[in-house]
Design an enzyme around this catalytic site. Structure first.
Site, mmCIF file in Angstrom:
data_model
loop_
_atom_site.group_PDB
_atom_site.id
_atom_site.type_symbol
_atom_site.label_atom_id
_atom_site.label_comp_id
_atom_site.label_asym_id
_atom_site.label_seq_id
_atom_site.Cartn_x
_atom_site.Cartn_y
_atom_site.Cartn_z
ATOM 1 N N LEU A 64 0.986 13.324 14.395
ATOM 2 C CA LEU A 64 1.224 12.236 15.357
ATOM 3 C C LEU A 64 1.540 10.918 14.645
ATOM 4 O O LEU A 64 1.170 10.723 13.483
ATOM 5 C CB LEU A 64 -0.015 12.096 16.250
ATOM 6 C CG LEU A 64 -0.251 13.343 17.110
ATOM 7 C CD1 LEU A 64 -1.691 13.454 17.567
ATOM 8 C CD2 LEU A 64 0.711 13.347 18.307
ATOM 9 N N PRO A 65 2.218 9.981 15.378
ATOM 10 C CA PRO A 65 2.787 8.823 14.684
ATOM 11 C C PRO A 65 1.867 7.631 14.457
ATOM 12 O O PRO A 65 2.274 6.684 13.780
ATOM 13 C CB PRO A 65 3.941 8.425 15.617
ATOM 14 C CG PRO A 65 3.481 8.847 16.970
ATOM 15 C CD PRO A 65 2.661 10.080 16.766
ATOM 16 N N THR A 94 -1.065 10.530 9.267
ATOM 17 C CA THR A 94 -1.655 9.514 8.383
ATOM 18 C C THR A 94 -2.233 8.429 9.284
ATOM 19 O O THR A 94 -1.490 7.683 9.924
ATOM 20 C CB THR A 94 -0.575 8.913 7.452
ATOM 21 O OG1 THR A 94 0.109 9.981 6.802
ATOM 22 C CG2 THR A 94 -1.207 8.014 6.413
ATOM 23 N N LYS A 169 -4.300 9.990 0.717
ATOM 24 C CA LYS A 169 -2.907 9.929 1.200
ATOM 25 C C LYS A 169 -2.381 8.484 1.174
ATOM 26 O O LYS A 169 -1.227 8.234 0.822
ATOM 27 C CB LYS A 169 -2.860 10.507 2.625
ATOM 28 C CG LYS A 169 -1.612 10.211 3.421
ATOM 29 C CD LYS A 169 -0.376 10.885 2.871
ATOM 30 C CE LYS A 169 0.838 10.540 3.738
ATOM 31 N NZ LYS A 169 2.082 10.954 3.099
ATOM 32 N N LYS A 238 3.142 1.101 8.534
ATOM 33 C CA LYS A 238 1.802 1.509 9.022
ATOM 34 C C LYS A 238 0.933 1.954 7.846
ATOM 35 O O LYS A 238 -0.217 1.532 7.717
ATOM 36 C CB LYS A 238 1.954 2.655 10.035
ATOM 37 C CG LYS A 238 0.692 3.513 10.224
ATOM 38 C CD LYS A 238 0.942 4.734 11.104
ATOM 39 C CE LYS A 238 1.740 5.848 10.487
ATOM 40 N NZ LYS A 238 1.074 6.878 9.738
HETATM 41 P P1 NAD Z 1 7.686 11.251 14.520
HETATM 42 O O1 NAD Z 1 7.627 9.945 15.215
HETATM 43 O O2 NAD Z 1 8.995 11.821 14.130
HETATM 44 O O3 NAD Z 1 6.936 12.383 15.408
HETATM 45 C C1 NAD Z 1 5.793 12.151 16.174
HETATM 46 C C2 NAD Z 1 5.836 13.090 17.380
HETATM 47 O O4 NAD Z 1 4.616 12.913 18.115
HETATM 48 C C3 NAD Z 1 6.992 12.783 18.350
HETATM 49 O O5 NAD Z 1 7.667 13.984 18.686
HETATM 50 C C4 NAD Z 1 6.306 12.161 19.570
HETATM 51 O O6 NAD Z 1 6.967 12.429 20.787
HETATM 52 C C5 NAD Z 1 4.935 12.847 19.504
HETATM 53 N N1 NAD Z 1 3.879 12.108 20.188
HETATM 54 C C6 NAD Z 1 3.626 10.770 20.140
HETATM 55 N N2 NAD Z 1 2.528 10.477 20.876
HETATM 56 C C7 NAD Z 1 2.082 11.662 21.393
HETATM 57 C C8 NAD Z 1 0.993 12.024 22.223
HETATM 58 N N3 NAD Z 1 0.148 11.093 22.685
HETATM 59 N N4 NAD Z 1 0.854 13.320 22.573
HETATM 60 C C9 NAD Z 1 1.721 14.272 22.106
HETATM 61 N N5 NAD Z 1 2.773 13.997 21.315
HETATM 62 C C10 NAD Z 1 2.942 12.705 20.950
HETATM 63 O O7 NAD Z 1 6.727 11.094 13.246
HETATM 64 P P2 NAD Z 1 6.785 11.963 11.889
HETATM 65 O O8 NAD Z 1 7.749 11.335 10.958
HETATM 66 O O9 NAD Z 1 6.898 13.405 12.237
HETATM 67 O O10 NAD Z 1 5.321 11.650 11.319
HETATM 68 C C11 NAD Z 1 4.160 12.206 11.893
HETATM 69 C C12 NAD Z 1 2.974 11.861 11.021
HETATM 70 O O11 NAD Z 1 3.175 12.404 9.708
HETATM 71 C C13 NAD Z 1 2.796 10.342 10.836
HETATM 72 O O12 NAD Z 1 1.423 10.050 10.804
HETATM 73 C C14 NAD Z 1 3.458 10.080 9.497
HETATM 74 O O13 NAD Z 1 2.927 8.922 8.869
HETATM 75 C C15 NAD Z 1 3.124 11.352 8.746
HETATM 76 N N6 NAD Z 1 4.085 11.719 7.690
HETATM 77 C C16 NAD Z 1 5.433 11.663 7.902
HETATM 78 C C17 NAD Z 1 6.308 12.031 6.882
HETATM 79 C C18 NAD Z 1 7.808 11.981 7.055
HETATM 80 O O14 NAD Z 1 8.520 12.122 6.036
HETATM 81 N N7 NAD Z 1 8.344 11.821 8.260
HETATM 82 C C19 NAD Z 1 5.795 12.475 5.652
HETATM 83 C C20 NAD Z 1 4.420 12.556 5.483
HETATM 84 C C21 NAD Z 1 3.568 12.172 6.508
#
Ligand code: NAD
Length: 297
Positions: A64-65, A94, A169, A238
């Site tokens: 989740l974001p 994270t 992390k 963030k």
């Molecule tokens: P993203 O924004 O692409 O995806 C988040 C998903 O969660 C979206 O599909 C959104 O619709 C869904 N969402 C939001 N609120 C929700 C809720 N209340 N209930 C259900 N679904 C919900 O984000 P991401 O890039 O996939 O990152 C996700 C997590 O992983 C973050 O914490 C980020 O910091 C971490 N992360 C990301 C990366 C990267 O390269 N993108 C790498 C390592 C860690």
């Protein structure tokens, strides 16, 4: 194995897809119906809420974001906590150590175990099952979910202390934020001095200044000007904010971290939270009056 998966974004979608490919049955939920439909097309069962996922599966994973989204999904009125079948919650997001501890304590009160499991390796790591997965929480729960984590990459047990993997992390991501910003600054300087940016990157990668930013992020997303690495600027900021807040809570001054934090806050204002974080180079280019374009070479 029956697995719940909540949050099917840049990271969650490829991770859940790999679990389906590995033969697991996945019950999924996302607030975006488009994201949910994409995974259903690959064979997942759709759920109507996090509570519905928790009603149907013992092991619930989430990506989740934001800290607020993790709190809502895990412990909100329609959260996993309200699911009758949920036994353990594994959060890949994270969110920082205080939020992870808060979520874990609330779940534990209802008899649901919690594992912090933030990941590193980006979208390509998620697609290829090559993530680094940092885990903290009860060791027996780690052993129970290890076969699932093995499908996604390399799980590393950090500590039994709740939230410890989040701290780990954030340390990693402050390092990554620093390396990307520093690489952007020196490559812009090279271009302003008349150097070819592709040559600058090649030489860094053959020398002591090479980092993940120069080896992967620049060749894939900056030099070709695609800015599509798959991690949003808003998420990078963030993580930097969360890291600096944890350092402050420890009573520690982060001299370099503070400078990196100010740079990323400025970048956020200029390129917006939804831009790819490789856009960090753009405000630096603008100030210097040059463009890092590797397409000619
Ligand atoms: P993203 O924004 O692409 O995806 C988040 C998903 O969660 C979206 O599909 C959104 O619709 C869904 N969402 C939001 N609120 C929700 C809720 N209340 N209930 C259900 N679904 C919900 O984000 P991401 O890039 O996939 O990152 C996700 C997590 O992983 C973050 O914490 C980020 O910091 C971490 N992360 C990301 C990366 C990267 O390269 N993108 C790498 C390592 C860690």
């Amino acid at each position: 194995m029956e697995i719940g998966f909540i949050g099917l974004g840049h990271m969650g979608f490829p991770m859940a897809s790999r679990l389906l490919e590995a033969g697991h049955h996945v019950v999924a939920f996302d607030t975006s119906t488009e994201a949910l439909d994409r995974l259903v097309m690959l064979g997942a069962d759709p759920a109507t809420s996090p509570a519905d996922v928790g009603d149907r599966t013992a092991t619930v994973l989430a990506s989740l974001p934001s800290p607020a989204a993790s709190i809502e999904v895990a412990t909100g009125p329609n959260g996993v906590i309200a699911g009758a079948a949920a036994q353990r919650f594994v959060d890949f997001s994270t969110i920082g150590s205080p939020t992870a501890q808060e979520v874990g304590a609330a779940l534990n009160q209802r008899g649901i175990a919690s594992l912090d499991c933030p990941v590193s390796g980006g979208v390509s790591g998620a697609q290829e099952g090559a993530l680094s997965l940092m885990v903290s929480g009860p060791e027996a729960e780690f052993r129970a979910v290890k076969p699932i984590l093995d499908v996604l990459g390399k799980p590393i047990f950090v500590s039994t202390k709740p939230g410890a993997a989040q701290t780990m992390k954030l340390i990693n991501n402050l390092m990554a934020a620093t390396a990307l910003a520093a690489t952007a600054e020196v490559v812009v300087m090279g271009v302003k001095a008349g150097l070819d940016p592709s040559v600058v990157i090649d030489v860094l990668n053959a020398s002591s200044g090479g980092t993940h930013a120069s080896r992967d992020k620049f060749p894939r997303s900056v030099l070709p000007r695609t800015f599509d690495f798959g991690f949003a600027t808003g998420l990078m900021v963030k993580d930097v904010r969360l890291c600096l807040a944890e350092a402050e809570a420890l009573g520690m001054r982060m001299h370099l971290g503070d400078a990196v934090g100010m740079l990323w806050e400025d970048v956020l204002q200029k390129v917006g939270p939804d831009s790819d974080f490789t856009c960090v180079v753009k405000p630096i280019e603008e100030e210097a009056g040059v463009v890092v374009d590797g397409r000619a070479g």
